[in-house]
Design a protein around this motif. Structure first.
Motif, mmCIF file in Angstrom:
data_model
loop_
_atom_site.group_PDB
_atom_site.id
_atom_site.type_symbol
_atom_site.label_atom_id
_atom_site.label_comp_id
_atom_site.label_asym_id
_atom_site.label_seq_id
_atom_site.Cartn_x
_atom_site.Cartn_y
_atom_site.Cartn_z
ATOM 1 N N THR A 1 0.835 -1.199 0.000
ATOM 2 C CA THR A 1 0.000 0.000 0.000
ATOM 3 C C THR A 1 0.869 1.249 0.000
ATOM 4 O OG1 THR A 1 -1.758 -1.165 1.156
ATOM 5 C CG2 THR A 1 -1.814 1.243 1.236
ATOM 6 N N ALA A 2 1.899 1.262 0.826
ATOM 7 C CA ALA A 2 2.808 2.416 0.866
ATOM 8 C C ALA A 2 3.487 2.604 -0.487
ATOM 9 C CB ALA A 2 3.854 2.228 1.968
ATOM 10 N N LEU A 3 3.923 1.519 -1.080
ATOM 11 C CA LEU A 3 4.600 1.583 -2.374
ATOM 12 C C LEU A 3 3.674 2.138 -3.454
ATOM 13 C CD1 LEU A 3 7.020 0.993 -4.185
ATOM 14 C CD2 LEU A 3 6.168 -1.341 -4.422
ATOM 15 N N GLN A 4 2.444 1.660 -3.494
ATOM 16 C CA GLN A 4 1.491 2.164 -4.490
ATOM 17 C C GLN A 4 1.268 3.660 -4.329
ATOM 18 O OE1 GLN A 4 -1.953 -0.253 -3.800
ATOM 19 N NE2 GLN A 4 -1.181 -1.969 -4.990
ATOM 20 N N THR A 5 1.265 4.125 -3.095
ATOM 21 C CA THR A 5 1.003 5.529 -2.825
ATOM 22 C C THR A 5 2.153 6.424 -3.266
ATOM 23 O OG1 THR A 5 -0.359 4.862 -0.952
ATOM 24 C CG2 THR A 5 0.312 7.160 -1.032
ATOM 25 N N VAL A 6 3.386 5.976 -3.107
ATOM 26 C CA VAL A 6 4.536 6.833 -3.429
ATOM 27 C C VAL A 6 5.073 6.629 -4.840
ATOM 28 C CG1 VAL A 6 5.230 7.046 -1.019
ATOM 29 C CG2 VAL A 6 6.281 5.273 -2.453
ATOM 30 N N THR A 7 4.568 5.648 -5.561
ATOM 31 C CA THR A 7 5.050 5.407 -6.923
ATOM 32 C C THR A 7 4.769 6.624 -7.793
ATOM 33 O OG1 THR A 7 4.795 3.026 -6.740
ATOM 34 C CG2 THR A 7 4.840 3.929 -8.957
ATOM 35 N N GLY A 8 5.830 7.138 -8.399
ATOM 36 C CA GLY A 8 5.714 8.294 -9.280
ATOM 37 C C GLY A 8 5.642 9.633 -8.582
ATOM 38 N N VAL A 9 5.787 9.650 -7.255
ATOM 39 C CA VAL A 9 5.656 10.898 -6.508
ATOM 40 C C VAL A 9 6.926 11.732 -6.577
ATOM 41 C CG1 VAL A 9 5.345 11.875 -4.207
ATOM 42 C CG2 VAL A 9 3.890 10.021 -4.974
ATOM 43 N N ASP A 10 8.063 11.137 -6.328
ATOM 44 C CA ASP A 10 9.302 11.918 -6.324
ATOM 45 C C ASP A 10 9.977 11.797 -7.683
ATOM 46 O OD1 ASP A 10 11.970 9.926 -4.985
ATOM 47 O OD2 ASP A 10 10.116 9.202 -5.842
ATOM 48 N N PRO A 11 10.896 12.717 -7.985
ATOM 49 C CA PRO A 11 11.519 12.689 -9.302
ATOM 50 C C PRO A 11 12.354 11.430 -9.557
ATOM 51 C CG PRO A 11 12.211 14.629 -8.041
ATOM 52 C CD PRO A 11 11.312 13.815 -7.181
ATOM 53 N N GLY A 12 12.904 10.852 -8.534
ATOM 54 C CA GLY A 12 13.695 9.627 -8.676
ATOM 55 C C GLY A 12 12.882 8.430 -8.251
#
Length: 101
Positions: free
Chosen positions: A28-39
């Protein structure tokens, strides 16, 4: 004796359930942060922690989650909206709690 064997034989122990519950929180955490930061550093930490959990290395997984939480806090309000950061922090907190239980 029969009652004891019925209790222990019908359900997996808490310790046996722990990796699956942690994995679910990390997914769940991974799905939420995927594509959020530039790297991809926010994405790699939950994946690395999940791999450590699968290997039974809970201490390393907890250390990785601590680093993830620190990075998440640093990006809150910048690359990550506050409400998203709170939701992810809750998932990571649950996973961390299971690692140290």
């Amino acid at each position: 004796m029969a009652a004891a064997s019925r209790r222990s034989g019908s359900r997996p122990s808490y310790a046996a359930q722990r990796p699956a519950r942690i994995g679910s929180d990390l997914d769940t955490a991974l799905q939420t942060v995927t594509g959020v930061d530039p790297g991809s550093s926010l994405q790699t930490k939950p994946q690395a922690a999940k791999a450590k959990v699968a290997a039974g290395d809970y201490r390393s997984a907890a250390n990785i989650l601590n680093a993830f939480a620190n990075q998440l806090a640093a990006q809150t309000g910048k690359q990550i909206p506050n409400d998203v950061a709170v939701a992810v922090a809750n998932q990571v907190g649950e996973a961390s709690g299971l690692l140290t239980a």
